[in-house]
Design a protein around this motif. Sequence first.
Motif, PDB file in Angstrom:
ATOM      1  N   THR A 302      51.390  25.457  20.097  1.00 15.34           N
ATOM      2  CA  THR A 302      52.126  24.628  19.142  1.00 15.34           C
ATOM      3  C   THR A 302      53.576  24.403  19.561  1.00 15.34           C
ATOM      4  N   HIS A 303      54.042  25.130  20.581  1.00 17.08           N
ATOM      5  CA  HIS A 303      55.406  24.926  21.076  1.00 17.08           C
ATOM      6  C   HIS A 303      55.453  23.785  22.080  1.00 17.08           C
ATOM      7  N   SER A 304      54.522  23.812  23.044  1.00 22.10           N
ATOM      8  CA  SER A 304      54.476  22.748  24.064  1.00 22.10           C
ATOM      9  C   SER A 304      53.595  21.578  23.643  1.00 22.10           C
ATOM     10  N   HIS A 305      52.905  21.724  22.503  1.00 24.62           N
ATOM     11  CA  HIS A 305      51.993  20.687  21.988  1.00 24.62           C
ATOM     12  C   HIS A 305      50.926  20.323  23.032  1.00 24.62           C
ATOM     13  N   THR A 306      50.262  21.356  23.523  1.00 28.94           N
ATOM     14  CA  THR A 306      49.193  21.147  24.512  1.00 28.94           C
ATOM     15  C   THR A 306      47.918  21.861  24.087  1.00 28.94           C
ATOM     16  N   LEU A 307      46.800  21.325  24.548  1.00 25.19           N
ATOM     17  CA  LEU A 307      45.474  21.912  24.342  1.00 25.19           C
ATOM     18  C   LEU A 307      44.895  22.215  25.715  1.00 25.19           C
ATOM     19  N   THR A 308      44.521  23.460  25.949  1.00 20.11           N
ATOM     20  CA  THR A 308      43.874  23.856  27.198  1.00 20.11           C
ATOM     21  C   THR A 308      42.443  24.242  26.854  1.00 20.11           C
ATOM     22  N   TYR A 309      41.474  23.647  27.536  1.00 16.56           N
ATOM     23  CA  TYR A 309      40.090  23.834  27.096  1.00 16.56           C
ATOM     24  C   TYR A 309      39.123  23.960  28.263  1.00 16.56           C
ATOM     25  N   SER A 310      37.960  24.526  27.947  1.00 13.27           N
ATOM     26  CA  SER A 310      36.851  24.649  28.884  1.00 13.27           C
ATOM     27  C   SER A 310      35.560  24.665  28.086  1.00 13.27           C
ATOM     28  N   SER A 311      34.526  24.037  28.639  1.00 11.18           N
ATOM     29  CA  SER A 311      33.257  23.900  27.912  1.00 11.18           C
ATOM     30  C   SER A 311      32.087  24.325  28.781  1.00 11.18           C
ATOM     31  N   ALA A 312      31.195  25.121  28.211  1.00 16.42           N
ATOM     32  CA  ALA A 312      29.950  25.510  28.865  1.00 16.42           C
ATOM     33  C   ALA A 312      28.799  24.699  28.259  1.00 16.42           C
ATOM     34  N   GLY A 313      28.689  23.449  28.683  1.00 17.20           N
ATOM     35  CA  GLY A 313      27.583  22.597  28.254  1.00 17.20           C
ATOM     36  C   GLY A 313      27.661  22.104  26.826  1.00 17.20           C
ATOM     37  N   HIS A 314      28.786  22.310  26.152  1.00 13.67           N
ATOM     38  CA  HIS A 314      28.893  21.958  24.741  1.00 13.67           C
ATOM     39  C   HIS A 314      29.365  20.514  24.573  1.00 13.67           C
ATOM     40  N   LEU A 315      29.030  19.926  23.424  1.00 14.05           N
ATOM     41  CA  LEU A 315      29.502  18.582  23.117  1.00 14.05           C
ATOM     42  C   LEU A 315      31.028  18.574  23.033  1.00 14.05           C
ATOM     43  N   PRO A 316      31.671  17.491  23.492  1.00 17.02           N
ATOM     44  CA  PRO A 316      33.138  17.494  23.599  1.00 17.02           C
ATOM     45  C   PRO A 316      33.842  17.487  22.250  1.00 17.02           C
ATOM     46  N   PRO A 317      34.848  18.342  22.075  1.00 11.53           N
ATOM     47  CA  PRO A 317      35.679  18.253  20.872  1.00 11.53           C
ATOM     48  C   PRO A 317      36.349  16.884  20.807  1.00 11.53           C
ATOM     49  N   MET A 318      36.804  16.513  19.609  1.00 14.36           N
ATOM     50  CA  MET A 318      37.469  15.230  19.414  1.00 14.36           C
ATOM     51  C   MET A 318      38.893  15.471  18.929  1.00 14.36           C
ATOM     52  N   LEU A 319      39.833  14.736  19.549  1.00 14.43           N
ATOM     53  CA  LEU A 319      41.240  14.799  19.170  1.00 14.43           C
ATOM     54  C   LEU A 319      41.638  13.428  18.639  1.00 14.43           C
ATOM     55  N   CYS A 320      41.948  13.367  17.366  1.00 18.20           N
ATOM     56  CA  CYS A 320      42.349  12.109  16.744  1.00 18.20           C
ATOM     57  C   CYS A 320      43.882  12.059  16.681  1.00 18.20           C
ATOM     58  N   HIS A 321      44.470  11.111  17.429  1.00 18.44           N
ATOM     59  CA  HIS A 321      45.917  10.949  17.474  1.00 18.44           C
ATOM     60  C   HIS A 321      46.410  10.223  16.218  1.00 18.44           C
ATOM     61  N   PRO A 322      47.716  10.298  15.940  1.00 25.45           N
ATOM     62  CA  PRO A 322      48.239   9.637  14.736  1.00 25.45           C
ATOM     63  C   PRO A 322      47.967   8.139  14.674  1.00 25.45           C
ATOM     64  N   ASP A 323      47.784   7.490  15.860  1.00 28.31           N
ATOM     65  CA  ASP A 323      47.493   6.054  15.859  1.00 28.31           C
ATOM     66  C   ASP A 323      46.001   5.768  15.663  1.00 28.31           C
ATOM     67  N   GLN A 324      45.231   6.819  15.311  1.00 27.05           N
ATOM     68  CA  GLN A 324      43.791   6.747  15.027  1.00 27.05           C
ATOM     69  C   GLN A 324      42.935   6.653  16.294  1.00 27.05           C
ATOM     70  N   TYR A 325      43.542   6.734  17.468  1.00 30.24           N
ATOM     71  CA  TYR A 325      42.749   6.784  18.699  1.00 30.24           C
ATOM     72  C   TYR A 325      42.084   8.150  18.802  1.00 30.24           C
TER      73      TYR A 325
END
Length: 421
Positions: A302-325
């Motif tokens: 929450t300080h650098s406003h970054t998401l670091t992620y890794s997935s083992a065959g899972h469906l991709p998380p969704m990030l909805c930006h303030p502009d609705q993208y």
Amino acid sequence: MTETSRDIDYAALFDAIPTPVSLLDPALVFVDANQAYLHMTGRTREELVGRSLFEVFPPNSDDPQGDGMESLRASFRRVLETGKPDTMVLLRYDLPVRGGEGGYEERYWSPVNTPLLGEDGSVVLIINRVEDATSYVRDTLAGPSEPTGRGGDLPMVGGKIAESELYARARELYEHNEILRQAHAREHEVALTLQKAMLPVHMPLERRSAAVRYRPAQGSLNVCGDWYDMINLSDDRFAVAVGDVVGRGLEAASVMGQLRSALSAAMRVADGPAQALYGLDLYARSLDGALATTTVKIDIDTHSHTLTYSSAGHLPPMLCHPDQYVELLDQATDVPLAARSRPSHRPQAITSYVPGSVLVLYTDGLVERRDESIDVGLKRLAESLARHRDLHQEEIADNLLEDLGMNSGTADDAALVVIRL
């Protein structure tokens, strides 16, 4: 509503149904009965409405079987507890002889009890449909048998012998069904205990705007193989994960609990999501039932406003930006756990977010449907997320479930985590 449907007199329709039907409230008091039911029981509507079923038709204390009332009560109880129809086996329930003569008339019934649910899902009425099988039990099997067409006749059967044999077999089936129901109830209780122990209803985090939801598969135990977890890493960092074990029931729940605990521990000590999933993959290889489990882990700074992620065959998380993208976090997806012959290091990706964005993690039960492509479900979720992104996270979670049809029940369980960043 069509013009024709508006003109239907449903009260007259109910009265004209040829099958005997009565309506009972949850206290088993008659609300109404159609003409077929009145004719079959020899009662008038005035004798029924407003009175208890067992007051109008008290049990025969001289019935040698002695279980007609209790079997019927048990059926009504199941309907009230489960909100689902209950079909009974052949039931003997004698009716009091009318006219003050005393005594009972031997009667056999084939009942089906169906709930009518209110808006809150509770049972408001029970539709009691019955067929009188007395003549079949008494007479149809009492006469001589027909030729079998295989060189001989079936043996002659007397009425009482046929009646006893038919009833005994029906009672045997009923007793076996009761044993199965009791076994399922015990398994259901164990499953609920597992769910409470392994799937926290509220995320135990301070200052984290997260909402979680879990929906069991329709007709299954209340816990399956989906899980979610969230932990604090530091004042400015926390981690979230979801996963899905192949299979259902207590075995899948047990595997789920062990994997969730192992990943929770790895999340606290690993240097990033990829390392945590590598450690979980090593553990999964020693655990029966863990093969092909999918999971995704995200570290949120929450300080650098970054998401670091890794997935083992899972469906991709969704990030909805303030502009609705809506951005799919699909740049670090690898095979499910224990899928390779040898363990290997997992990929990892990083993306930035703007405060006020919404992150959603989920399992496949939320978006997969047997009659459509998975892309359709993913698009439906993305559109719903963009539409509701300005709401509170709890409202977003509720709306996502509603838009994706989860409140009416699905064939698979689903976990959902919504985080306001």
